[in-house]
Design a protein around this motif. Structure first.
Motif, PDB file in Angstrom:
ATOM      1  N   THR A 198       4.062   5.867   3.262  1.00  0.00           N
ATOM      2  CA  THR A 198       3.328   7.119   3.125  1.00  0.00           C
ATOM      3  C   THR A 198       4.361   8.214   2.960  1.00  0.00           C
ATOM      4  O   THR A 198       5.253   8.337   3.788  1.00  0.00           O
ATOM      5  N   SER A 199       4.261   8.951   1.859  1.00  0.00           N
ATOM      6  CA  SER A 199       5.246  10.013   1.698  1.00  0.00           C
ATOM      7  C   SER A 199       4.606  11.304   1.234  1.00  0.00           C
ATOM      8  O   SER A 199       3.653  11.310   0.455  1.00  0.00           O
ATOM      9  N   ARG A 200       5.128  12.377   1.744  1.00  0.00           N
ATOM     10  CA  ARG A 200       4.686  13.718   1.383  1.00  0.00           C
ATOM     11  C   ARG A 200       5.298  14.040   0.031  1.00  0.00           C
ATOM     12  O   ARG A 200       6.412  13.624  -0.265  1.00  0.00           O
ATOM     13  N   ILE A 201       4.552  14.746  -0.780  1.00  0.00           N
ATOM     14  CA  ILE A 201       5.105  15.195  -2.055  1.00  0.00           C
ATOM     15  C   ILE A 201       6.372  16.007  -1.779  1.00  0.00           C
ATOM     16  O   ILE A 201       6.429  16.804  -0.854  1.00  0.00           O
ATOM     17  N   ASP A 202       7.397  15.768  -2.565  1.00  0.00           N
ATOM     18  CA  ASP A 202       8.703  16.358  -2.343  1.00  0.00           C
ATOM     19  C   ASP A 202       8.687  17.843  -2.737  1.00  0.00           C
ATOM     20  O   ASP A 202       8.265  18.198  -3.821  1.00  0.00           O
ATOM     21  N   ARG A 203       9.143  18.702  -1.829  1.00  0.00           N
ATOM     22  CA  ARG A 203       9.104  20.154  -2.088  1.00  0.00           C
ATOM     23  C   ARG A 203       9.985  20.550  -3.269  1.00  0.00           C
ATOM     24  O   ARG A 203       9.644  21.445  -4.037  1.00  0.00           O
ATOM     25  N   GLU A 204      11.136  19.903  -3.372  1.00  0.00           N
ATOM     26  CA  GLU A 204      12.045  20.252  -4.463  1.00  0.00           C
ATOM     27  C   GLU A 204      11.440  19.842  -5.809  1.00  0.00           C
ATOM     28  O   GLU A 204      11.576  20.538  -6.806  1.00  0.00           O
ATOM     29  N   ASN A 213       0.861  -1.179   0.000  1.00  0.00           N
ATOM     30  CA  ASN A 213       0.000   0.000   0.000  1.00  0.00           C
ATOM     31  C   ASN A 213       0.897   1.229   0.000  1.00  0.00           C
ATOM     32  O   ASN A 213       1.771   1.353   0.851  1.00  0.00           O
ATOM     33  N   ARG A 214       0.718   2.103  -0.987  1.00  0.00           N
ATOM     34  CA  ARG A 214       1.547   3.319  -1.059  1.00  0.00           C
ATOM     35  C   ARG A 214       0.648   4.553  -1.090  1.00  0.00           C
ATOM     36  O   ARG A 214      -0.310   4.605  -1.853  1.00  0.00           O
ATOM     37  N   ASN A 215       0.994   5.491  -0.252  1.00  0.00           N
ATOM     38  CA  ASN A 215       0.184   6.698  -0.124  1.00  0.00           C
ATOM     39  C   ASN A 215       1.012   7.921  -0.455  1.00  0.00           C
ATOM     40  O   ASN A 215       2.097   8.103   0.085  1.00  0.00           O
ATOM     41  N   LEU A 216       0.479   8.733  -1.337  1.00  0.00           N
ATOM     42  CA  LEU A 216       1.132   9.988  -1.698  1.00  0.00           C
ATOM     43  C   LEU A 216       0.324  11.125  -1.085  1.00  0.00           C
ATOM     44  O   LEU A 216      -0.845  11.324  -1.434  1.00  0.00           O
ATOM     45  N   MET A 217       0.934  11.863  -0.171  1.00  0.00           N
ATOM     46  CA  MET A 217       0.233  12.931   0.519  1.00  0.00           C
ATOM     47  C   MET A 217       0.473  14.245  -0.230  1.00  0.00           C
ATOM     48  O   MET A 217       1.587  14.739  -0.280  1.00  0.00           O
ATOM     49  N   LEU A 218      -0.609  14.792  -0.782  1.00  0.00           N
ATOM     50  CA  LEU A 218      -0.488  16.063  -1.498  1.00  0.00           C
ATOM     51  C   LEU A 218      -0.924  17.225  -0.616  1.00  0.00           C
ATOM     52  O   LEU A 218      -1.024  18.363  -1.060  1.00  0.00           O
ATOM     53  N   ALA A 244       0.798  20.596 -11.005  1.00  0.00           N
ATOM     54  CA  ALA A 244       1.968  19.841 -10.551  1.00  0.00           C
ATOM     55  C   ALA A 244       1.525  18.607  -9.750  1.00  0.00           C
ATOM     56  O   ALA A 244       2.043  17.506  -9.935  1.00  0.00           O
ATOM     57  N   ASP A 245       0.531  18.816  -8.882  1.00  0.00           N
ATOM     58  CA  ASP A 245      -0.008  17.700  -8.094  1.00  0.00           C
ATOM     59  C   ASP A 245      -0.564  16.617  -9.012  1.00  0.00           C
ATOM     60  O   ASP A 245      -0.362  15.419  -8.792  1.00  0.00           O
TER      61      ASP A 245
END
Lengths: 439, 254
Positions: free
Chosen positions: A383-389, A351-356, A404-405
């Protein structure tokens, strides 16, 4: 079952009272007695089972308070002609509106002549009773929604029946559409797919609302059965209105050397519970379970899965990906069970979660229960937050935050979409996902 | 003819002042090189101008054709005509270069307007041919698993497609061997012309052998301390940055 359980409190049956059930039975055409008996038994089960409680393990993290059944009603049969094509070529098509078949495009004569059936469940109950009886809602409910499964069985009026005989391959997908129309309408879509030995079929199903602003109660289920060496591809697109309460209870049975690939796309509903059970019953069976979710606003997507390996040399591969925006919430709870004699099981669950958004919430509960000693099982959740860079990189090319999202979400989904062999289906799914970003 | 004016610019990261009063004007057609030792604020300058949210402009201004861009978001600055070629470009798994560039071009169209796919691919392939980039490149995910040279070529391709008025090229030579450097420099030279102004940020003189600048500026401690023509780069190469530091120390003492 005693009479007292039938006079249940409104809290446990909501709009689905014994009177409503009696009216539903009266509205049906003549159907086999065994089926009506099963429906009556199902109604009793529904009425006697309690609503889920916050403390139930199978409802952990779910919002229980918003599950209420009050206020929904069975629609009068409608002549709704709402239909939005999804842009793929099909071998046959059935469109259901408010639990009734509204439009159909029959199979080509050569497929029909070879014994392929794409028909309504009502017709199939009469014409192919034995097949339906063997497979319709025949598998156990183990993921927490037994009450809603019973409700589904009790009020199921019509659905789709797809049968492919031994050795027959259906090239183009069978297209199935289920719509709900009118405020507070309750719908009970059902799809039964039986692929006999060494047959092949692809079924694409779409769930949607006639009007975006109407609230519905959708309580659907499907049964996929792949006989020896059969191959089923099932693609489900859940796109109910965003005020809908949705249940979708899916069951897959995979026999020797058979393969089932299912991909469920979750876009709609305010609260959507989906349960997927895969049973690998004979050596060589393979179940690929895929799901993509785009959650926004305050939507809740609650996904419960179970992969049961009941025979040696079976394989399952689950990949559920969620992209979360705004204050949306997802729950993934997955379990792999390997029976004692299911040696050489190869099971995978991810299960992979992308947090926008920082306000979104993703919950993951991966699990294993292994009773055999020679198996390969891996599971995990990230679970990972979208990368700022990454975000700045896209913005520096002129792409605004929202676009972008969207782009990063598509990048995140790409490996799942690429598992589909059909480019046409890939494109249809992309378009549907894109339309959610435009909302 | 466009003009990018950097006026007495001060940039901080958090509380720490990095750029401390930098003034520079670039016109279309000009290539300016900014050289300087590590940690002197060169990359900070380019990211601040491009609108990176971590960099705070504490005073001064940046004007594009007379209008301040400081209130604009990074994407708005890009659409106004700025391009940042990154020292370390981000990887975007699952997003092909073709789709990425298409989204970037789509962003420049008015609402409701759609890119003509045929014309888009024709133009993309023409730019790739011009930059001698293999067409297979377009289906690869943006920078995902790229070598250093591929990443930089991908930046040049984006620049070619987006046709900015001004390009800020941050250490475009870093991490490249001499062959890759030559290819990338060739790309920049191809794009060089009357409609493009370039700010080339580099630590090493060697890049300037391939991309010959019109102006060279030496940056030290957040400021430009010396400006000249292309020969200044050669002088720096021969004498080293210590020469500038000493000169600066002498000037401050006097």
């Amino acid at each position: 079952m005693s009479a007292s359980t039938l006079s249940s409190t409104p809290a446990t049956v909501g709009a689905f009272t014994p009177e409503a059930f009696a009216a539903h039975l009266a509205s049906l055409p003549p159907l086999p007695a065994w089926w009506l008996d099963r429906k009556r038994a199902a109604y009793e089960r529904f009425a006697s089972l309690p609503m889920p409680k916050r403390t139930d393990e199978s409802w952990r993290f779910s919002n229980i308070a918003t599950l209420t059944l009050d206020g929904f009603a069975l629609p009068a049969p409608t002549a709704s002609s709402h239909h939005a094509p999804i842009g793929i070529q099909k071998s046959a098509k059935l469109v259901f509106a408010n639990n009734r078949l509204s439009t159909r495009e029959p199979l080509a004569a050569d497929l029909a002549a070879r014994g392929v059936i794409v028909d309504s469940l009502q017709n199939a109950l009469v014409r192919h009773g034995d097949l339906v009886r063997e497979h319709l809602l025949a598998q156990p409910q183990r993921l927490g929604s037994a009450k809603f499964a019973a409700l589904h069985e009790a009020f199921l009026a019509d659905g789709a029946f797809v049968y492919v005989p031994k050795g027959v391959e259906v090239e183009l997908p069978v297209g199935l559409f289920s719509y709900a129309a009118g405020a507070n309408t309750a719908v009970f879509p059902h799809t039964l797919v039986v692929a006999a030995e060494n047959s092949r079929v692809t079924v694409v199903e779409y769930f949607g609302s006639a009007e975006d602003h109407d609230a519905h109660f959708a309580c659907g289920a499907n049964d996929l059965y792949a006989g020896h060496g059969a191959q089923i591809v099932y693609v489900g697109k859940q796109d109910w209105s965003e005020s809908t309460l949705s249940f979708q209870l899916n069951s897959t049975v995979v026999r020797r050397d058979a393969r089932v690939q299912s991909l469920n796309l979750h876009l709609g509903a305010r609260q959507a519970r989906s349960e997927s059970l895969s049973q690998l019953q004979a050596p060589g069976a393979f179940s690929e379970m895929l799901a993509l979710t785009v959650a926004h606003d305050a939507q809740e997507f609650d996904q419960r899965t179970l992969q049961i390996h009941q025979a040696p040399n079976t394989k399952s591969d689950l990949l559920y990906k969620n992209a979360l925006r705004d204050k949306a919430k997802t729950i993934f709870s997955g379990l792999i069970i390997v029976d004692p004699d299911a040696q050489q099981t190869d099971a995978y669950q991810s299960n992979r979660n992308l947090m926008l958004s920082d306000d979104a919430e993703a919950n993951a509960l991966p699990g294993l229960e292994i009773q055999a000693n020679d198996v390969r099982c891996t599971h995990g959740a990230t679970t990972s937050r979208i990368d700022r860079e990454q975000e700045f990189y896209l913005q520096s090319r002129g792409i605004d935050r929202a676009a972008a999202d969207e782009l990063i979400t598509f990048g995140f989904f790409e490996d799942v979409l690429n598992r589909l062999a059909s480019d046409e289906l890939h494109t249809a799914l992309r378009n549907l996902i894109q339309s959610k970003f435009k909302k | 003819m466009s003009q990018l004016e950097i006026k007495d610019l001060h940039v901080a990261i958090g509380e720490k002042a990095i750029v401390k009063g930098l003034t520079l004007t670039i016109r279309s057609g000009e290539v300016h090189a900014i050289m300087g030792p590590n940690g002197t604020g060169k990359s900070t300058l380019s990211k601040a101008i491009a609108g990176h949210p971590d960099y705070t402009i504490t005073s001064g201004d940046v004007l594009l054709d007379g209008k301040s861009i400081l209130e604009l978001e990074a994407d708005e600055r890009a659409r106004a005509g700025l391009f940042l070629a990154f020292q370390y470009p981000s990887e975007i798994p699952g997003v092909s270069i073709a789709n990425f560039l298409r989204a970037a071009l789509q962003a420049r169209l008015a609402e409701g307007e759609e890119i003509d796919a045929t014309a888009y691919y024709k133009r993309l392939y023409a730019k790739m041919d011009m930059l001698k980039i293999d067409r297979k490149f377009t289906s690869r995910s943006v920078n995902d698993g790229f070598s250093g040279g591929e990443k930089k070529r991908c930046e040049i391709l984006q620049m070619a497609m987006l046709e900015p008025k001004f390009s800020l090229m941050d250490e475009t030579d870093s991490g490249l061997d001499i062959d890759a450097l030559r290819i990338v420099a060739e790309g920049v030279n191809t794009l060089r012309g009357p409609n493009l102004g370039v700010l080339l940020i580099t630590h090493y003189q060697r890049l300037l052998n391939y991309i010959v600048p019109d102006f060279v500026h030496v940056m030290y401690d957040g400021r430009i301390v010396k400006s000249g023509g292309k020969d200044l780069a050669l002088e720096l190469e021969a004498k080293g940055y210590d020469w500038v530091k000493k000169e600066l120390a002498a000037a401050t003492a006097a």
